[in-house]
Design a protein around this motif. Structure first.
Motif: not given
Ligand code: GAP
Length: 508
Positions: A107, A109, A145-146, A142, A149-150
């Motif tokens: 990922y 961010f 993401a917390k 999840a 952020g997304q």
């Protein structure tokens, strides 16, 4: 159609189909026990396979070879050198994963967070089957993401096997929150090792067989020399096999101890292609005939890069399980690889002399190799049905009568007026021919439901009318239709029903 495996696992436990092995001690991963209903189901499947592939054919003989063989067998077959899966360890949790089933989700961010943590996070998750992208490790994603952020974009997915070694330290393993705990992939041989005799040293090492096939090749000469077999012919065997799977999973689908039903079909080299095409279709047909719906089955031909170097063609019969489309059986054209290897390693001549043509050659082999436990699991998944009867929901197993564990249940409607005695007499008579059960406990509707859940195709009920005209009712599991037959003829009627004949269109 079953969608949730947990429902089947729970029914199997509750009704005595399959239990976790040594459960009272906390179980042991990858090993299962078949309970009173499960053992009948699996035995019926093996018997159907044996009858259809051995007894009903003129070109097949059977074999029952030992589980532990001379270890040279496994050198010749290539299992000592090459029967391995790539394995990855988590140094933190000591969990072990199949590297080819591990995927990394990378990922990115949008910005560094207030603690200045990196915007890039790499998560490892377990995939479905080799070569396919894995499931997103959602809970962890999840959590990330917390914190950050997304993500700026969907993660890129990299098979762990293809990950740059320098990037391994970034990865958070499936069972930990720490980075860099996963090791590099390394080969792990799947054969269980043991020692034969009193001394536990290298010269006494032996293996629990990982397939039954090699017992057949090792006995090829014995069978040719002693039987009246003539090529083309096959040798069939059903028996236990053992593989120290890194990740046993999906209930009994991938176990460490399981049963195989294997055929090695020996033929002239120039006829191998034809026999391969024949067995590919024939084995598919067998599953359909016993109740698997053809649209949930597929024949998948291996691509050239999937083929073993000695095989010119291989196809898998795959079934749509609730956890994905997975292999039930493989059919392979193996050329003369196996017999040639055993000739090389044993020094024995395993060629075949064709009396008619006065010709000697090493036969080619077509191998349909099935798993009894996987077939049992597929038949369970296919049979699992929930429907509504009289406004009430019921769970039933719609097994083909040939494989149903119990063929019929006999009930007295009530426990008086001579009904139990008449029912018991019919039960005893039927029991001489079929696996039947007797039940006089509880309301009749409850008794029907119990049998529906066990997959019993027919119930025979003795009621007050039986006492006047000696007729009994037969009830069909799937339609719940009932009709009357003469008590004296119930055995013959049941025989016809089990053979798939004489199911009345409509009952009274
Ligand atoms: N002699 C060839 C051979 O053993 P395989 O594809 O490794 O080929 C054949 O195995 C069949 O054995 C599979 O299609 C499957 O039905 C069954 N099988 C293999 N490994 C299994 C496991 N760990 N658990 C249950 N069944 C397994």
């Amino acid at each position: 159609m079953l969608e949730d495996m947990d429902k089947l696992v729970s029914l199997c436990k509750r009704r005595g189909f399959v239990f976790p092995s040594s459960e009272i001690y906390g179980g042991i991963n990858g090993f299962w026990d078949y309970g009173p209903l499960g053992v009948e189901l699996k035995r019926n499947i093996k018997d159907a396979w044996w009858r259809d592939n051995v007894r009903m054919r003129d070109d097949m003989v059977g074999l029952d070879s030992s589980i532990i063989m001379n270890p040279r067998v496994w050198e010749a077959s290539g299992h000592v050198g090459g029967f391995s899966d790539p394995m990855v360890d988590c140094r933190g949790t000591k969990e072990r994963y199949r590297a080819d089933q591990l995927f990394v989700f990378a990922y990115v961010f949008p910005a560094v967070n207030h603690k200045g943590e990196p915007t890039e996070a790499w998560l490892a998750g377990l995939g479905g089957t080799a070569g396919e992208a894995g499931e997103l490790p959602e809970k962890k994603a999840a959590k990330l993401a917390k914190r950050f952020g997304q993500p700026a974009a969907p993660p890129s997915i990299i098979p762990y096997m293809q990950l740059d070694p320098n990037d391994r330290d970034k990865v958070i393993g499936p069972s930990t929150d720490d980075r860099g705990t996963l090791t590099a992939p390394r080969a792990f041989n799947l054969m269980f090792k043991t020692f034969v005799g009193a001394l536990e040293n290298e010269s006494n090492v032996a293996y629990l067989r990982p397939e039954t096939a090699q017992g057949i090749f090792a006995n090829f000469k014995n069978v040719v020399d002693t039987g009246r077999v003539k090529i083309p012919f096959g040798i069939a065997q059903i028996g236990k096999s053992f593989r120290n799977e890194i990740n046993p999973r999906n209930f009994t689908f991938r176990s460490r101890e399981f049963e195989q039903m294997e055929i090695e079909f020996f033929c002239r080299p120039e006829e191998a292609k034809e026999w391969y095409a024949y067995w590919r279709q024939e084995r598919f047909r067998w599953y359909v005939e016993l109740g698997l719906q053809s649209d949930r089955l597929r024949l998948r031909d291996h691509d050239a890069d999937e083929l073993a170097f000695y095989s010119t063609a291989t196809a898998d019969i795959e079934y749509t399980f609730p956890f994905g489309i997975s292999e039930l059986e493989g059919i392979a054209d193996r050329g003369d690889y196996d017999l040639s290897q055993h000739m090389k390693y044993s020094g024995k001549d395993l060629s075949y002399f064709d009396e008619d043509r006065k010709e000697r050659f090493v036969p080619h082999v077509v191998e349909p190799s099935a798993g009894a436990d996987r077939a049992t699991l597929a038949f369970l998944c296919e049979a699992y049905t929930v429907d509504e009867v009289g406004g009430e929901s019921r769970t039933l197993l719609k097994f083909h009568p040939r494989i149903a564990p119990i063929k019929a249940a006999v009930f007295p409607l009530v426990k008086r007026d001579g009904m139990p005695e008449r029912a018991e007499a019919i039960y005893r008579e039927l029991k001489r021919h079929y696996n039947v059960s007797y039940d006089e406990k509880g309301a009749i509707g409850r008794r029907y439901r119990r049998q529906d859940e066990a997959g019993t195709p027919f119930c025979v009920t003795i009621d007050s009318q039986t006492l006047t005209d000696d007729t009994v009712t037969i009830r069909d599991r799937d339609s719940c239709r009932q009709w009357r037959v003469a008590g004296a003829g119930v055995g013959a009627a049941l025989g016809d029903l089990l053979e798939g004949r004489a199911v009345p269109e409509a009952g009274p």
